[in-house]
Design a protein around this motif. Structure first.
Motif, PDB file in Angstrom:
ATOM      1  N   LEU A  28       0.865  -1.090   0.092  1.00 18.44           N
ATOM      2  CA  LEU A  28       0.108  -0.057  -0.062  1.00 18.44           C
ATOM      3  C   LEU A  28       0.871   1.309   0.099  1.00 18.44           C
ATOM      4  N   HIS A  29       0.448   2.219  -0.700  1.00 20.27           N
ATOM      5  CA  HIS A  29       1.077   3.639  -0.868  1.00 20.27           C
ATOM      6  C   HIS A  29      -0.037   4.695  -0.911  1.00 20.27           C
ATOM      7  N   PRO A  30       0.499   5.910  -0.104  1.00 24.42           N
ATOM      8  CA  PRO A  30      -0.424   6.866  -0.209  1.00 24.42           C
ATOM      9  C   PRO A  30      -0.891   7.540  -1.436  1.00 24.42           C
ATOM     10  N   GLN A  31      -2.230   7.840  -1.842  1.00 24.55           N
ATOM     11  CA  GLN A  31      -2.444   8.685  -3.218  1.00 24.55           C
ATOM     12  C   GLN A  31      -3.487   9.467  -2.923  1.00 24.55           C
ATOM     13  N   SER A  32      -3.910  10.237  -4.098  1.00 20.43           N
ATOM     14  CA  SER A  32      -4.774  11.105  -4.153  1.00 20.43           C
ATOM     15  C   SER A  32      -6.006  10.511  -4.744  1.00 20.43           C
ATOM     16  N   VAL A  33      -7.087  10.146  -4.103  1.00 26.11           N
ATOM     17  CA  VAL A  33      -8.298   9.554  -4.373  1.00 26.11           C
ATOM     18  C   VAL A  33      -9.542  10.408  -4.566  1.00 26.11           C
ATOM     19  N   ALA A  34      -9.934  10.184  -5.997  1.00 22.55           N
ATOM     20  CA  ALA A  34     -11.272  11.056  -6.350  1.00 22.55           C
ATOM     21  C   ALA A  34     -12.623  10.455  -5.524  1.00 22.55           C
ATOM     22  N   ILE A  35     -13.074  11.107  -4.722  1.00 27.12           N
ATOM     23  CA  ILE A  35     -14.205  10.654  -3.970  1.00 27.12           C
ATOM     24  C   ILE A  35     -15.300  11.030  -4.933  1.00 27.12           C
ATOM     25  N   THR A  36     -16.136   9.734  -5.099  1.00 23.88           N
ATOM     26  CA  THR A  36     -17.444  10.042  -6.127  1.00 23.88           C
ATOM     27  C   THR A  36     -18.447   9.348  -5.420  1.00 23.88           C
ATOM     28  N   ALA A  37     -19.502   9.683  -5.568  1.00 25.32           N
ATOM     29  CA  ALA A  37     -20.948   9.164  -5.244  1.00 25.32           C
ATOM     30  C   ALA A  37     -21.782   8.785  -6.298  1.00 25.32           C
ATOM     31  N   GLU A  38     -22.050   7.288  -6.279  1.00 21.30           N
ATOM     32  CA  GLU A  38     -22.974   7.012  -7.246  1.00 21.30           C
ATOM     33  C   GLU A  38     -24.346   6.860  -6.862  1.00 21.30           C
ATOM     34  N   LEU A  39     -25.174   7.786  -7.623  1.00 18.36           N
ATOM     35  CA  LEU A  39     -26.429   7.743  -7.155  1.00 18.36           C
ATOM     36  C   LEU A  39     -27.634   7.548  -8.121  1.00 18.36           C
ATOM     37  N   PRO A  40     -28.618   6.868  -7.718  1.00 20.87           N
ATOM     38  CA  PRO A  40     -29.571   6.555  -8.733  1.00 20.87           C
ATOM     39  C   PRO A  40     -30.577   7.536  -9.231  1.00 20.87           C
ATOM     40  N   GLY A  41     -31.076   7.770 -10.400  1.00 17.54           N
ATOM     41  CA  GLY A  41     -31.834   8.734 -10.855  1.00 17.54           C
ATOM     42  C   GLY A  41     -32.322   8.476 -12.279  1.00 17.54           C
ATOM     43  N   ARG A  42     -33.208   9.454 -12.647  1.00 14.11           N
ATOM     44  CA  ARG A  42     -33.714   9.388 -14.107  1.00 14.11           C
ATOM     45  C   ARG A  42     -33.555  10.442 -14.856  1.00 14.11           C
ATOM     46  N   THR A  43     -33.545  10.516 -16.355  1.00 17.89           N
ATOM     47  CA  THR A  43     -33.391  11.603 -17.228  1.00 17.89           C
ATOM     48  C   THR A  43     -34.851  12.387 -17.404  1.00 17.89           C
ATOM     49  N   VAL A 280     -21.166  11.212  -9.055  1.00 17.86           N
ATOM     50  CA  VAL A 280     -20.617  12.582  -8.839  1.00 17.86           C
ATOM     51  C   VAL A 280     -19.231  12.806  -8.385  1.00 17.86           C
ATOM     52  N   GLU A 281     -18.542  13.469  -8.781  1.00 19.98           N
ATOM     53  CA  GLU A 281     -17.292  13.967  -8.146  1.00 19.98           C
ATOM     54  C   GLU A 281     -17.325  14.874  -6.893  1.00 19.98           C
ATOM     55  N   GLU A 282     -17.497  14.288  -5.712  1.00 26.46           N
ATOM     56  CA  GLU A 282     -17.543  15.195  -4.476  1.00 26.46           C
ATOM     57  C   GLU A 282     -16.445  15.849  -3.877  1.00 26.46           C
ATOM     58  N   GLY A 283     -15.125  15.277  -4.276  1.00 28.44           N
ATOM     59  CA  GLY A 283     -13.806  15.870  -3.817  1.00 28.44           C
ATOM     60  C   GLY A 283     -12.957  15.030  -3.902  1.00 28.44           C
ATOM     61  N   VAL A 284     -11.524  15.379  -3.505  1.00 29.77           N
ATOM     62  CA  VAL A 284     -10.376  14.669  -3.398  1.00 29.77           C
ATOM     63  C   VAL A 284      -9.792  14.482  -2.129  1.00 29.77           C
ATOM     64  N   ALA A 285      -9.547  13.012  -1.999  1.00 29.93           N
ATOM     65  CA  ALA A 285      -8.890  12.805  -0.557  1.00 29.93           C
ATOM     66  C   ALA A 285      -7.211  12.695  -0.833  1.00 29.93           C
ATOM     67  N   ASP A 286      -6.651  13.650  -0.108  1.00 27.69           N
ATOM     68  CA  ASP A 286      -5.019  13.661  -0.460  1.00 27.69           C
ATOM     69  C   ASP A 286      -4.576  12.691   0.594  1.00 27.69           C
ATOM     70  N   ASN A 287      -3.372  11.694   0.067  1.00 32.51           N
ATOM     71  CA  ASN A 287      -2.740  11.055   0.938  1.00 32.51           C
ATOM     72  C   ASN A 287      -3.668  10.071   1.776  1.00 32.51           C
ATOM     73  N   SER A 288      -4.199   9.391   0.964  1.00 30.18           N
ATOM     74  CA  SER A 288      -5.240   8.411   1.342  1.00 30.18           C
ATOM     75  C   SER A 288      -4.754   6.958   0.898  1.00 30.18           C
ATOM     76  N   PHE A 289      -5.206   5.899   1.548  1.00 29.93           N
ATOM     77  CA  PHE A 289      -4.924   4.529   0.978  1.00 29.93           C
ATOM     78  C   PHE A 289      -6.323   3.995   0.478  1.00 29.93           C
ATOM     79  N   LEU A 290      -5.996   3.058  -0.448  1.00 25.60           N
ATOM     80  CA  LEU A 290      -7.016   2.449  -1.024  1.00 25.60           C
ATOM     81  C   LEU A 290      -6.531   1.015  -0.741  1.00 25.60           C
ATOM     82  N   MET A 291      -7.454  -0.138  -0.209  1.00 15.56           N
ATOM     83  CA  MET A 291      -7.061  -1.226   0.114  1.00 15.56           C
ATOM     84  C   MET A 291      -8.339  -2.248  -0.592  1.00 15.56           C
ATOM     85  N   PRO A 292      -7.495  -3.349  -1.379  1.00 17.50           N
ATOM     86  CA  PRO A 292      -8.626  -4.329  -1.955  1.00 17.50           C
ATOM     87  C   PRO A 292      -9.740  -4.630  -1.092  1.00 17.50           C
TER      88      PRO A 292
END
Length: 404
Positions: A28-43, A280-292
């Motif tokens: 694992l290494h720290p990285q910048s992670v784009a925080i997204t929210a997957e939201l249901p909706g209709r056109t 939806v891209e809500e923001g960016v988490a700097d120096n964060s860890f992603l784990m499988p």
């Protein structure tokens, strides 16, 4: 002698050396992670207008192609204009009559004003002349208004498109009788480019996001928030949209609030009413860890845990603070540090404190499966499980050779 021979042969056979269990790990290494929210909706259409007649009459013609594109101001229907043309002509004649009486009333007033000083006419006669002139002006104004009204009604016999967009089928055919502002719409026009996507977000996620921003774990990406779209068949819409607005109140019944995004739709691939999921891209988490996600399990207390291989090659178990999911990974808030090696395969065969052989692998973020293994790594967790069975197999073969 036979027991002596057997005893001598057994003493020359040595048991196979103990083999360390082999596990697959990811560093694992720290990285910048784009925080997204997957939201249901209709056109939904960005603009929608129901076409209704503003005057009554018989429809003579339908002037558009059903299902085609129309522009604002294009003629859609023609109502029989004969009655309204006659009303316009009558109003125009009344205006001419009123304007013809105006010069005589003006001249009479001017003449009486000259004679009043000579006492040739009474003041009452002058007042009557002024009243007649005012009445003449009023008649002209009323006639002009009647002409304008008749002109508007005559123009309404040609029903035009109030907006640009795609027009639906016609609910009535030529020859049908329509009335002003009737309940039944003649057709509907929808603007499909751009198109809106209305999605719902829970108030809990909103609170978590605001608290993470206040704590500095997430940095907002600015006012122009980009949005991706996942279609019903699982594919990603190729064009990127932008967030338009979010409601300022939370629904008391559902605990959610609505968010609207707008997408370009030049090919008309998106139609109103489609079920989609907005990313939806809500923001960016700097120096964060992603784990499988496959590396994380839960203990008896329900806490998220994972197995790590420390610097001494031993297994250790840690309790983690896991946030939201990002693809096939978990965003870990605490419990890990740079260069930590987390076990992703073989965790069911080892326990805390046990010596292991760690082999580096690469996880595919899209599928969550192992994409690449280091030379000499076991091909799967099943192969890892064979380590213990191989020891027993070696003992069985040795015993068989002794008996022979």
């Amino acid at each position: 002698m036979l027991p002596a021979c057997d005893s001598g042969q057994n003493s020359n056979i040595s048991s196979p050396p103990a083999t360390k269990p082999q596990v697959s790990v990811v560093t694992l290494h720290p990285q910048s992670v784009a925080i997204t929210a997957e939201l249901p909706g209709r056109t939904t259409a960005s603009l929608e207008a129901e076409v209704r007649p503003q005057v009554g009459g018989i429809i003579q013609k339908r002037l558009f192609e059903e299902g085609g594109e129309v522009k604002e101001g294009d003629a859609l229907y023609q109502i029989n204009p004969a009655t309204y043309q006659a009303d316009y002509d009558s109003a125009a004649a009344d205006l001419q009559k009123a304007e013809a009486a105006l010069p005589s009333a003006e001249a009479k007033v001017e003449r009486y004003r000259g004679l009043i000083d000579q006492n040739a006419v009474s003041k009452q006669d002058l007042d009557d002349a002024l009243a007649s002139l005012a009445q003449a002006y009023a008649d002209v104004a009323a006639a002009k208004a009647a002409v304008e009204t008749a002109k508007i009604n005559l123009a309404y016999t040609t029903i035009t498109a109030p907006i640009s967009g795609r027009v639906d089928k016609s609910t009535l055919t030529p020859g049908a009788l329509v009335t002003a502002s009737q309940d039944t719409a003649l057709t509907t026009i929808r603007t499909l480019d751009p198109i809106n996507v209305d999605v719902t977000q829970s108030s809990t996620n909103l609170l978590n996001l605001r608290q993470a921003i206040d704590a500095g774990r997430i940095k907002i990406s600015g006012s122009n928030v980009s949005v991706k779209l996942k279609l019903e068949n699982g594919t990603i819409y190729p064009l990127t949209g932008k967030l338009e607005f979010a409601e300022s109140a939370v629904s008391e019944t559902t605990g959610t609030y609505s968010v609207r995004a707008q997408f370009p739709n030049p090919d008309r691939l998106l139609l109103p009413g489609m079920y989609v999921r907005a990313l939806v891209e809500e923001g960016v988490a700097d120096n964060s860890f992603l784990m499988p996600q496959r590396a994380v399990s839960r203990n008896a207390k329900g806490e998220p845990t994972a197995l790590f291989v420390n610097g001494e090659g031993k297994i250790e178990e840690r309790v983690l603070d896991v946030g939201q999911s990002v693809g096939n990974n978990w965003l870990v808030n605490s419990g890990v540090s740079d260069d930590d090696r987390v076990v992703v395969e073989g965790s069911q065969l080892v326990r805390a404190g046990q010596d292991v052989d760690a082999v580096e692998v690469i996880i595919d973020d899209t599928t969550g499966e192992v994409r690449e293994r280091k030379q000499g790594a076991l091909p799967s967790t099943e192969a890892v499980s064979n380590v213990a069975s191989n020891e027993s197999l070696g003992k069985i073969e040795a015993d068989a050779s002794v008996k022979n």
